[in-house]
Write an enzyme that holds these catalytic residues in place. Structure first.
Site, PDB file in Angstrom:
ATOM      1  N   HIS A  98       0.816  -1.217   0.000  1.00  0.00           N
ATOM      2  CA  HIS A  98       0.000   0.000   0.000  1.00  0.00           C
ATOM      3  C   HIS A  98       0.847   1.263   0.000  1.00  0.00           C
ATOM      4  O   HIS A  98       1.937   1.298   0.569  1.00  0.00           O
ATOM      5  CB  HIS A  98      -0.931   0.025   1.212  1.00  0.00           C
ATOM      6  CG  HIS A  98      -0.227  -0.149   2.526  1.00  0.00           C
ATOM      7  ND1 HIS A  98       0.187  -1.373   2.985  1.00  0.00           N
ATOM      8  CD2 HIS A  98       0.145   0.745   3.464  1.00  0.00           C
ATOM      9  CE1 HIS A  98       0.776  -1.222   4.157  1.00  0.00           C
ATOM     10  NE2 HIS A  98       0.773   0.065   4.465  1.00  0.00           N
ATOM     11  N   HIS A 100       0.745   5.217   1.285  1.00  0.00           N
ATOM     12  CA  HIS A 100       0.077   6.192   2.144  1.00  0.00           C
ATOM     13  C   HIS A 100       0.077   7.543   1.431  1.00  0.00           C
ATOM     14  O   HIS A 100       1.105   7.934   0.860  1.00  0.00           O
ATOM     15  CB  HIS A 100       0.852   6.425   3.452  1.00  0.00           C
ATOM     16  CG  HIS A 100       0.940   5.249   4.355  1.00  0.00           C
ATOM     17  ND1 HIS A 100       0.214   5.149   5.511  1.00  0.00           N
ATOM     18  CD2 HIS A 100       1.696   4.111   4.287  1.00  0.00           C
ATOM     19  CE1 HIS A 100       0.516   4.009   6.130  1.00  0.00           C
ATOM     20  NE2 HIS A 100       1.413   3.361   5.406  1.00  0.00           N
TER      21      HIS A 100
HETATM   22  P1  5GP Z   1       1.971   0.348   7.407  1.00  0.00           P
HETATM   23  O1  5GP Z   1       2.418   0.597   8.822  1.00  0.00           O
HETATM   24  O2  5GP Z   1       1.920  -1.135   7.101  1.00  0.00           O
HETATM   25  O3  5GP Z   1       2.744   1.122   6.392  1.00  0.00           O
HETATM   26  O4  5GP Z   1       0.508   0.939   7.323  1.00  0.00           O
HETATM   27  C1  5GP Z   1      -0.635   0.213   7.631  1.00  0.00           C
HETATM   28  C2  5GP Z   1      -1.716   1.233   7.860  1.00  0.00           C
HETATM   29  O5  5GP Z   1      -2.953   0.566   7.821  1.00  0.00           O
HETATM   30  C3  5GP Z   1      -1.629   1.937   9.218  1.00  0.00           C
HETATM   31  O6  5GP Z   1      -1.474   3.333   9.028  1.00  0.00           O
HETATM   32  C4  5GP Z   1      -2.939   1.582   9.911  1.00  0.00           C
HETATM   33  O7  5GP Z   1      -3.485   2.647  10.632  1.00  0.00           O
HETATM   34  C5  5GP Z   1      -3.822   1.154   8.752  1.00  0.00           C
HETATM   35  N1  5GP Z   1      -4.798   0.153   9.129  1.00  0.00           N
HETATM   36  C6  5GP Z   1      -4.563  -0.987   9.826  1.00  0.00           C
HETATM   37  N2  5GP Z   1      -5.700  -1.693   9.981  1.00  0.00           N
HETATM   38  C7  5GP Z   1      -6.682  -0.977   9.355  1.00  0.00           C
HETATM   39  C8  5GP Z   1      -8.083  -1.207   9.174  1.00  0.00           C
HETATM   40  O8  5GP Z   1      -8.659  -2.186   9.628  1.00  0.00           O
HETATM   41  N3  5GP Z   1      -8.766  -0.264   8.468  1.00  0.00           N
HETATM   42  C9  5GP Z   1      -8.149   0.848   7.954  1.00  0.00           C
HETATM   43  N4  5GP Z   1      -8.932   1.707   7.286  1.00  0.00           N
HETATM   44  N5  5GP Z   1      -6.831   1.084   8.114  1.00  0.00           N
HETATM   45  C10 5GP Z   1      -6.092   0.180   8.803  1.00  0.00           C
END
Ligand code: 5GP
Ligand code: ZN
Length: 141
Positions: A98, A100
């Site tokens: 993903h 951001h």
């Molecule tokens: P990472 O840390 O892997 O780059 O980002 C994962 C992101 O996914 C985090 O910013 C977290 O807040 C978001 N996230 C995790 N679980 C969920 C969820 O169930 N729903 C949504 N909308 N976002 C999520």
């Protein structure tokens, strides 16, 4: 495999979906750095950036550009960060690729904590050599 983003793609878990196409899904991050913090994902499950096929990546990055433009206009933010965290060391918590998109405002008090290093002597060239030697064989993009 139980993946929260796959569940969101399959509408088994709720999210505030902003955009959906054949290959791409975008929805609001549940824990935003700033309100409007958005995620853009491949609908197919890939663990990280490196494992996404280039044609799929093209779909996602085009969506990121369009969505970031809309966020900039509609949320009237002063800027935005586009971030991909890859691996636990880099802060990746969800192992489904993903982007951001983080809306930013002057004085929003969010900072990436930087501890910048200095290259000594020939070290910068050594690092460049290591990387570019491999890139020679990758061809043109
Ligand atoms: P990472 O840390 O892997 O780059 O980002 C994962 C992101 O996914 C985090 O910013 C977290 O807040 C978001 N996230 C995790 N679980 C969920 C969820 O169930 N729903 C949504 N909308 N976002 C999520
Ligand atoms: Zn997944």
């Amino acid at each position: 495999m139980n993946c929260i983003f796959c569940n969101i793609v399959e509408h088994k878990a709720h999210s505030e979906i902003l955009y959906e196409s054949e290959n791409v899904l975008s929805f609001l991050d549940i824990n935003p750095v700033n309100f409007g913090h958005t995620l853009v994902i491949t609908k197919k499950h890939y663990g990280d950036f490196i494992s996404v096929p280039k044609n799929e990546l093209a779909h996602v990055i085009k969506a990121v550009q369009t969505i970031a433009g809309v966020i900039k206009t509609k949320l009237n933010c002063d800027g935005f960060n586009i971030v991909i965290n890859n691996g636990i060391a880099a802060g990746q918590t969800v192992k489904h690729f993903h982007f951001h998109i983080i809306p930013r405002f002057h004085n929003d008090d969010f900072r990436f904590k930087l501890n910048l290093k200095k290259y000594s002597d020939n070290l910068m060239k050594e690092y460049a050599d290591k990387i570019r030697a491999e890139l020679k064989f990758e061809g043109t993009f």
